[in-house]
Design a protein around this motif. Structure first.
Motif, short mmCIF file in Angstrom:
data_model
loop_
_atom_site.label_atom_id
_atom_site.label_comp_id
_atom_site.label_asym_id
_atom_site.label_seq_id
_atom_site.Cartn_x
_atom_site.Cartn_y
_atom_site.Cartn_z
N VAL A 236 0.70 -1.48 0.11
CA VAL A 236 -0.24 -0.21 0.14
C VAL A 236 1.13 0.97 0.10
O VAL A 236 0.35 2.81 0.40
CB VAL A 236 -0.85 0.39 1.48
CG1 VAL A 236 -2.04 -1.18 0.89
CG2 VAL A 236 -0.53 -0.21 2.03
N LEU A 237 2.55 1.05 -0.03
CA LEU A 237 3.19 2.21 0.17
C LEU A 237 2.72 2.75 -1.62
O LEU A 237 3.90 1.96 -2.37
CB LEU A 237 4.85 1.60 0.49
CG LEU A 237 5.14 2.87 -0.19
CD1 LEU A 237 5.57 3.78 1.63
CD2 LEU A 237 7.06 2.49 0.80
N ILE B 148 0.08 9.20 15.45
CA ILE B 148 0.16 9.48 14.39
C ILE B 148 -0.89 8.22 13.83
O ILE B 148 -0.79 7.63 14.02
CB ILE B 148 0.55 10.17 13.60
CG1 ILE B 148 1.49 11.33 13.90
CG2 ILE B 148 0.05 10.32 11.97
CD1 ILE B 148 2.52 11.90 12.72
N LYS B 149 -2.27 8.22 13.86
CA LYS B 149 -2.99 7.51 13.50
C LYS B 149 -3.26 7.74 11.74
O LYS B 149 -3.96 8.83 11.38
CB LYS B 149 -3.93 7.06 14.19
CG LYS B 149 -3.69 6.11 15.61
CD LYS B 149 -4.78 6.35 16.70
CE LYS B 149 -4.38 5.08 17.66
NZ LYS B 149 -3.20 5.90 18.37
N ILE B 150 -3.13 7.04 11.28
CA ILE B 150 -4.25 6.87 9.36
C ILE B 150 -5.29 5.89 8.90
O ILE B 150 -5.16 5.01 9.86
CB ILE B 150 -3.16 7.04 8.73
CG1 ILE B 150 -2.06 5.76 8.43
CG2 ILE B 150 -1.78 8.14 9.08
CD1 ILE B 150 -0.54 5.74 7.42
N ASN B 151 -5.57 6.03 8.07
CA ASN B 151 -6.15 5.17 7.99
C ASN B 151 -5.92 3.56 6.93
O ASN B 151 -6.71 3.86 5.34
CB ASN B 151 -7.73 5.85 6.72
CG ASN B 151 -8.20 6.53 7.85
OD1 ASN B 151 -9.26 6.30 8.73
ND2 ASN B 151 -8.28 8.24 6.81
N GLN B 152 -5.46 3.15 7.45
CA GLN B 152 -4.35 1.86 6.61
C GLN B 152 -3.64 0.51 8.04
O GLN B 152 -3.30 1.61 8.72
CB GLN B 152 -3.56 2.33 5.46
CG GLN B 152 -3.16 1.13 4.62
CD GLN B 152 -3.96 0.05 4.65
OE1 GLN B 152 -4.15 -0.51 4.93
NE2 GLN B 152 -4.52 0.53 2.96
N ASP B 153 -3.46 -0.33 7.57
CA ASP B 153 -2.79 -0.87 8.70
C ASP B 153 -1.01 -0.49 8.37
O ASP B 153 -0.66 -1.89 7.25
CB ASP B 153 -3.34 -2.26 8.35
CG ASP B 153 -2.86 -3.26 8.74
OD1 ASP B 153 -1.76 -3.15 10.23
OD2 ASP B 153 -2.96 -4.67 8.58
N VAL B 154 -0.35 0.21 8.46
CA VAL B 154 0.78 0.19 8.66
C VAL B 154 1.18 0.53 9.64
O VAL B 154 0.71 1.64 10.50
CB VAL B 154 1.18 1.32 7.79
CG1 VAL B 154 0.64 1.20 6.38
CG2 VAL B 154 0.46 2.50 7.56
N LEU C 140 13.85 5.23 8.08
CA LEU C 140 12.49 5.33 8.60
C LEU C 140 12.44 3.78 7.75
O LEU C 140 12.73 3.73 7.19
CB LEU C 140 12.36 6.74 7.59
CG LEU C 140 10.73 6.63 7.69
CD1 LEU C 140 10.07 7.50 7.77
CD2 LEU C 140 9.48 6.29 5.93
N VAL C 141 11.95 3.48 8.41
CA VAL C 141 10.24 1.84 8.48
C VAL C 141 9.26 2.31 7.56
O VAL C 141 8.66 2.91 9.19
CB VAL C 141 11.34 1.31 9.61
CG1 VAL C 141 10.17 -0.39 8.90
CG2 VAL C 141 12.14 0.52 9.00
N ILE C 142 8.68 1.57 6.75
CA ILE C 142 7.56 1.66 6.50
C ILE C 142 6.82 0.06 6.44
O ILE C 142 7.62 -0.87 5.99
CB ILE C 142 6.95 2.06 4.88
CG1 ILE C 142 6.98 3.61 5.85
CG2 ILE C 142 5.16 2.62 5.03
CD1 ILE C 142 6.73 4.55 4.28
N ILE D 94 0.39 6.94 0.82
CA ILE D 94 -0.45 5.48 1.86
C ILE D 94 -1.49 5.26 1.02
O ILE D 94 -2.04 6.49 1.61
CB ILE D 94 0.01 5.02 2.69
CG1 ILE D 94 1.47 5.24 4.06
CG2 ILE D 94 -1.01 3.80 3.42
CD1 ILE D 94 1.45 5.04 5.16
N LEU D 95 -2.18 4.30 0.45
CA LEU D 95 -3.61 4.00 -0.73
C LEU D 95 -4.00 3.67 1.13
O LEU D 95 -3.51 3.08 1.71
CB LEU D 95 -3.21 3.13 -0.95
CG LEU D 95 -2.64 3.71 -2.30
CD1 LEU D 95 -2.62 1.94 -3.22
CD2 LEU D 95 -2.96 4.10 -3.42
#
Length: 233
Positions: free
Chosen positions: A39-40, A156-162, A225-227, A118-119
């Motif tokens: 999703v990156l 920080i929270k976003i709308n994806q499982d990352v 940095l790691v995603i 990120i998607l």
């Protein structure tokens, strides 16, 4: 499994005021075999001159994170937000149904940022902006989780499982990172050099990691940095 991506083999752009390295297809760099990693969708390593930047432009249905490496980043958007951030600080924006924003360097030195797209897990979210002023020392010789999904534990929270982590590792220090079954991760060597599972990384190189734990050994002070995300077919 791990795979090294050398900075020399990434996409490049030089507009004078903006010098960019594209980890994935973006703008004038197009490679159908390098569109994303799970999703990156985007990592752009941007250098922006003083009094320059991205004028107001739109985004939609994308989770956007900016990590400041050097200098000062000034953000403004159509939701009424205006903020300036410095080294190690983070801003994020859920573009959702649509938002306009600008990003400029009004500081006194060249600005370097990592721009990450990120998607989202679905389209149509209400647009949202936030930022976080992380203490630099929280990433010294340990992984600092700066971003997670909505059910995660990062500030920080976003709308994806990352999960996104940053780290500054002192010379000759070692640290592990687990990339579990059905997970994958993308690592950026922001600054410094290192050995990761026997693979040598130089500044601005990257590493794709799939279902494999890694051991990071620094060569000089190093910055990462790691995603980390769900494995995509």
């Amino acid at each position: 499994m791990i795979r090294k991506i050398e900075m020399q083999n990434m996409g490049k752009s030089n507009l004078g005021w903006l010098r960019s390295i594209f980890h994935f297809s973006f703008a004038g760099y197009y490679n159908p075999n390098n569109m994303n990693f799970g999703v990156l969708r985007v990592i752009n390593d941007d250098l922006i001159d003083q009094e320059e930047g991205f004028d107001t432009h739109p985004h939609k249905d994308m989770e956007i994170i900016s990590y400041v490496v050097d200098g000062e980043l000034t953000h403004a958007d159509s939701m009424g937000n205006k903020r300036s951030l410095k080294r190690g600080q983070v801003q994020y924006m859920s573009a959702g149904t649509g938002v306009y924003h600008s990003e400029h360097n009004y500081g006194n030195e060249i600005l370097r940022i990592l721009q990450i797209w990120i998607l989202p897990d679905k389209n149509g979210y209400t647009p949202h902006y936030g930022d976080y002023m992380f203490d630099w020392n929280l990433r010294k010789d340990k992984w600092l989780k700066i971003v997670s999904g909505q059910t995660g534990d990062a500030p920080i929270k976003i709308n994806q499982d990352v999960n996104i982590y940053v780290l500054e590792l002192d010379n000759e220090k070692e640290i592990e990172l687990a990339v579990k079954k059905n997970r994958q991760a993308y690592l950026v060597q922001i600054e410094g050099e290192s050995d990761i599972n026997g693979v040598q990384l130089s500044p601005k190189d990257a590493l794709e990691i799939t279902e494999e734990n890694i051991l990071v050994k620094s060569n000089g002070v190093s910055h990462y940095l790691v995603i980390e995300m769900k494995l995509q077919d």
